[in-house]
Design a protein around this motif. Structure first.
Motif, mmCIF file in Angstrom:
data_model
loop_
_atom_site.group_PDB
_atom_site.id
_atom_site.type_symbol
_atom_site.label_atom_id
_atom_site.label_comp_id
_atom_site.label_asym_id
_atom_site.label_seq_id
_atom_site.Cartn_x
_atom_site.Cartn_y
_atom_site.Cartn_z
ATOM 1 N N ALA A 17 0.746 -1.158 0.004
ATOM 2 C CA ALA A 17 -0.101 0.066 -0.026
ATOM 3 C C ALA A 17 0.903 1.239 -0.179
ATOM 4 O O ALA A 17 0.513 2.322 -0.758
ATOM 5 N N SER A 18 1.956 1.192 0.897
ATOM 6 C CA SER A 18 2.715 2.471 0.971
ATOM 7 C C SER A 18 3.399 2.798 -0.518
ATOM 8 O O SER A 18 3.522 3.899 -1.080
ATOM 9 N N THR A 20 2.414 1.688 -3.489
ATOM 10 C CA THR A 20 1.139 2.031 -4.524
ATOM 11 C C THR A 20 1.090 3.561 -4.298
ATOM 12 O O THR A 20 0.736 4.136 -5.199
ATOM 13 N N ALA A 21 1.057 3.926 -2.930
ATOM 14 C CA ALA A 21 0.490 5.442 -2.630
ATOM 15 C C ALA A 21 1.518 6.284 -3.190
ATOM 16 O O ALA A 21 1.208 7.590 -3.797
ATOM 17 N N ALA A 25 1.074 9.176 -5.865
ATOM 18 C CA ALA A 25 1.542 10.520 -5.900
ATOM 19 C C ALA A 25 2.620 11.061 -6.798
ATOM 20 O O ALA A 25 2.485 12.293 -7.501
ATOM 21 N N VAL A 47 -4.695 8.021 -3.343
ATOM 22 C CA VAL A 47 -3.938 7.766 -2.251
ATOM 23 C C VAL A 47 -4.212 7.363 -1.085
ATOM 24 O O VAL A 47 -4.043 6.455 -0.346
ATOM 25 N N MET A 48 -5.315 8.228 -0.309
ATOM 26 C CA MET A 48 -5.792 7.953 0.681
ATOM 27 C C MET A 48 -6.484 6.649 0.945
ATOM 28 O O MET A 48 -6.510 5.974 1.906
ATOM 29 N N VAL A 50 -6.058 3.869 -0.968
ATOM 30 C CA VAL A 50 -5.150 2.899 -0.714
ATOM 31 C C VAL A 50 -4.610 2.589 0.681
ATOM 32 O O VAL A 50 -4.618 1.425 1.044
ATOM 33 N N LEU A 51 -4.118 3.772 1.263
ATOM 34 C CA LEU A 51 -3.689 3.619 2.581
ATOM 35 C C LEU A 51 -4.857 3.257 3.482
ATOM 36 O O LEU A 51 -4.509 2.545 4.470
ATOM 37 N N LEU A 89 1.620 3.609 8.006
ATOM 38 C CA LEU A 89 1.152 4.050 6.883
ATOM 39 C C LEU A 89 0.877 5.682 7.173
ATOM 40 O O LEU A 89 1.016 6.526 6.325
ATOM 41 N N ALA A 93 1.982 8.785 4.546
ATOM 42 C CA ALA A 93 0.648 9.863 4.487
ATOM 43 C C ALA A 93 1.420 11.169 4.735
ATOM 44 O O ALA A 93 1.352 12.028 3.885
ATOM 45 N N ALA A 116 -9.745 11.203 5.110
ATOM 46 C CA ALA A 116 -8.889 9.996 5.389
ATOM 47 C C ALA A 116 -9.370 9.212 6.746
ATOM 48 O O ALA A 116 -9.468 8.112 6.322
#
Length: 213
Positions: A17-18, A20-21, A25, A47-48, A50-51, A89, A93, A116
């Motif tokens: 997830a990190s 991908t985020a 971005a 982004v939010m 996915v996290l 996470l 973010a 979020a």
């Protein structure tokens, strides 16, 4: 104990997830989608999402039927791994938010934070209620994705996913309501069938006294 909770946090999902985020971005900035305030808001949403859904991955508890009979309460046992994942996470973010804030001034970060938190509450609530045979992260993806898609497809126009403008403030209040409902659902999904760890420890106390004597 921390090593145990970290292992249960399913670091593979957290790392995925990190990554991908960060990729989302970087791609948004590279193609110019996040070069102004509205673009920052709309680019921040995937982004939010996915996290947020990654927070549900550590809720998988294949040993729940056994562990529910121990003296440890279900809420504390089930929420410790997501808390570890949330810490990791959150660092990602915040780093992405700080970098974007240096590129674009005036983005409504407080409002995005409310959004979020709402996504995270929905994701965790879906994870606590999904059947044991289903990976909670997939339940979270379905719940949060449907919420966003239904809001954007609303005939009255989006509220939760509205951009900066006349619906932005109302959308923040709507996310707060979603968060409250999500917390209620989480509390219900994590309700300890044995009446709580403290009560079980009190019931076991006479047995321990007799055994020690």
């Amino acid at each position: 104990m921390m090593r145990y909770w970290t292992r249960l946090a399913r670091p593979g999902w957290v790392a995925g997830a990190s990554g991908t985020a960060v990729g989302l971005a970087v791609a948004s900035a590279a193609v110019g989608w996040a070069d102004n305030v509205p673009g920052t808001v709309h680019s921040a949403r995937p982004v939010m999402l996915v996290l947020a859904v990654a927070l549900a991955a550590p809720l998988r508890d294949l040993a729940a039927a056994v562990l529910d009979s121990t003296q440890f309460s279900r809420p504390g046992r089930r929420l410790a791994p997501p808390a570890v994942a949330a810490t990791e996470l959150l660092v990602v973010a915040l780093a992405l938010a700080v970098l974007q804030a240096t590129r674009v001034r005036g983005a409504p970060w407080a409002g995005l934070a409310v959004e979020a938190v709402g996504m995270a509450a929905v994701a965790v609530a879906a994870g606590t209620w999904c059947p044991a045979r289903v990976d909670p992260v997939f339940a979270a993806i379905t719940a949060v994705g449907l919420l966003v898609l239904l809001d954007q497809a609303s005939p009255f126009g989006p509220w939760l996913t509205a951009g900066p403008g006349h619906r932005w403030e109302a959308g923040r209040w709507a996310w707060l309501a979603v968060t409250a409902l999500g917390l209620v659902a989480i509390a219900g999904g994590l309700r300890d069938p044995g009446g709580g760890g403290l009560r079980r420890r009190l019931r076991m106390f006479p047995y321990r006294v007799r055994r020690s004597s």
